[in-house]
Design a protein around this motif. Sequence first.
Motif, PDB file in Angstrom:
ATOM      1  N   ALA A  85       0.833  -1.200   0.000  1.00 47.70           N
ATOM      2  CA  ALA A  85       0.000   0.000   0.000  1.00 47.70           C
ATOM      3  C   ALA A  85       0.868   1.251   0.000  1.00 47.70           C
ATOM      4  O   ALA A  85       0.587   2.216  -0.718  1.00 47.70           O
ATOM      5  CB  ALA A  85      -0.932   0.000   1.205  1.00 47.70           C
ATOM      6  N   THR A  86       1.938   1.236   0.779  1.00 44.86           N
ATOM      7  CA  THR A  86       2.839   2.376   0.837  1.00 44.86           C
ATOM      8  C   THR A  86       3.501   2.615  -0.513  1.00 44.86           C
ATOM      9  O   THR A  86       3.583   3.749  -0.989  1.00 44.86           O
ATOM     10  CB  THR A  86       3.907   2.161   1.925  1.00 44.86           C
ATOM     11  OG1 THR A  86       3.243   1.975   3.179  1.00 44.86           O
ATOM     12  CG2 THR A  86       4.843   3.348   2.029  1.00 44.86           C
ATOM     13  N   ALA A  87       3.961   1.544  -1.133  1.00 46.62           N
ATOM     14  CA  ALA A  87       4.596   1.669  -2.445  1.00 46.62           C
ATOM     15  C   ALA A  87       3.615   2.236  -3.466  1.00 46.62           C
ATOM     16  O   ALA A  87       3.978   3.095  -4.284  1.00 46.62           O
ATOM     17  CB  ALA A  87       5.125   0.313  -2.905  1.00 46.62           C
ATOM     18  N   LYS A  88       2.377   1.781  -3.408  1.00 46.68           N
ATOM     19  CA  LYS A  88       1.374   2.280  -4.346  1.00 46.68           C
ATOM     20  C   LYS A  88       1.091   3.763  -4.120  1.00 46.68           C
ATOM     21  O   LYS A  88       1.020   4.548  -5.068  1.00 46.68           O
ATOM     22  CB  LYS A  88       0.091   1.461  -4.224  1.00 46.68           C
ATOM     23  CG  LYS A  88      -0.919   1.781  -5.285  1.00 46.68           C
ATOM     24  CD  LYS A  88      -2.068   0.805  -5.272  1.00 46.68           C
ATOM     25  CE  LYS A  88      -3.032   1.102  -6.404  1.00 46.68           C
ATOM     26  NZ  LYS A  88      -4.129   0.149  -6.452  1.00 46.68           N
ATOM     27  N   VAL A  89       0.942   4.163  -2.863  1.00 49.21           N
ATOM     28  CA  VAL A  89       0.686   5.564  -2.547  1.00 49.21           C
ATOM     29  C   VAL A  89       1.867   6.425  -2.982  1.00 49.21           C
ATOM     30  O   VAL A  89       1.685   7.497  -3.571  1.00 49.21           O
ATOM     31  CB  VAL A  89       0.396   5.739  -1.037  1.00 49.21           C
ATOM     32  CG1 VAL A  89       0.472   7.192  -0.615  1.00 49.21           C
ATOM     33  CG2 VAL A  89      -0.967   5.163  -0.703  1.00 49.21           C
ATOM     34  N   GLU A  90       3.080   5.951  -2.714  1.00 47.49           N
ATOM     35  CA  GLU A  90       4.264   6.723  -3.096  1.00 47.49           C
ATOM     36  C   GLU A  90       4.392   6.828  -4.613  1.00 47.49           C
ATOM     37  O   GLU A  90       4.757   7.876  -5.133  1.00 47.49           O
ATOM     38  CB  GLU A  90       5.514   6.112  -2.484  1.00 47.49           C
ATOM     39  CG  GLU A  90       5.588   6.355  -0.987  1.00 47.49           C
ATOM     40  CD  GLU A  90       6.774   5.684  -0.327  1.00 47.49           C
ATOM     41  OE1 GLU A  90       7.480   4.895  -0.993  1.00 47.49           O
ATOM     42  OE2 GLU A  90       6.997   5.953   0.861  1.00 47.49           O
ATOM     43  N   SER A  91       4.095   5.755  -5.327  1.00 46.16           N
ATOM     44  CA  SER A  91       4.194   5.830  -6.791  1.00 46.16           C
ATOM     45  C   SER A  91       3.125   6.748  -7.360  1.00 46.16           C
ATOM     46  O   SER A  91       3.365   7.453  -8.334  1.00 46.16           O
ATOM     47  CB  SER A  91       4.102   4.436  -7.411  1.00 46.16           C
ATOM     48  OG  SER A  91       2.800   3.906  -7.265  1.00 46.16           O
ATOM     49  N   GLN A  92       1.944   6.775  -6.763  1.00 50.70           N
ATOM     50  CA  GLN A  92       0.894   7.689  -7.212  1.00 50.70           C
ATOM     51  C   GLN A  92       1.291   9.134  -6.923  1.00 50.70           C
ATOM     52  O   GLN A  92       1.042  10.024  -7.736  1.00 50.70           O
ATOM     53  CB  GLN A  92      -0.435   7.369  -6.528  1.00 50.70           C
ATOM     54  CG  GLN A  92      -1.057   6.092  -6.994  1.00 50.70           C
ATOM     55  CD  GLN A  92      -2.266   5.693  -6.166  1.00 50.70           C
ATOM     56  OE1 GLN A  92      -2.532   6.241  -5.109  1.00 50.70           O
ATOM     57  NE2 GLN A  92      -2.987   4.700  -6.640  1.00 50.70           N
TER      58      GLN A  92
END
Length: 99
Positions: A85-92
């Motif tokens: 989830a963190t990786a997804k939020v950071e990539s967004q």
Amino acid sequence: MKALLGLTAASALLASLSSFACTPDDISVKARELAANVHMLTASDPQKAREIYREVRRMQPEDTAEALPNECAAYEQRSQELEEATAKVESQGKANYYY
């Protein structure tokens, strides 16, 4: 070559045994690690914390805690979900930064 095969087999055996040996101390350590990770990822940026929380809520867990072999595996699964989830939020966030 046989030594490598033996080492691989021994490693696999030890890994499988460790999944069954989940002591209360192990559970406590996993819980503290997860809590520390959550705190580290969200303490400095409340907006990021809200986004990570939303993303974790949106994710469908692959396994329920009851379906996992023990509580240690459940904590490991939740930690992995948090990282995803963190990786997804950071990539967004990075994608939005460039637009």
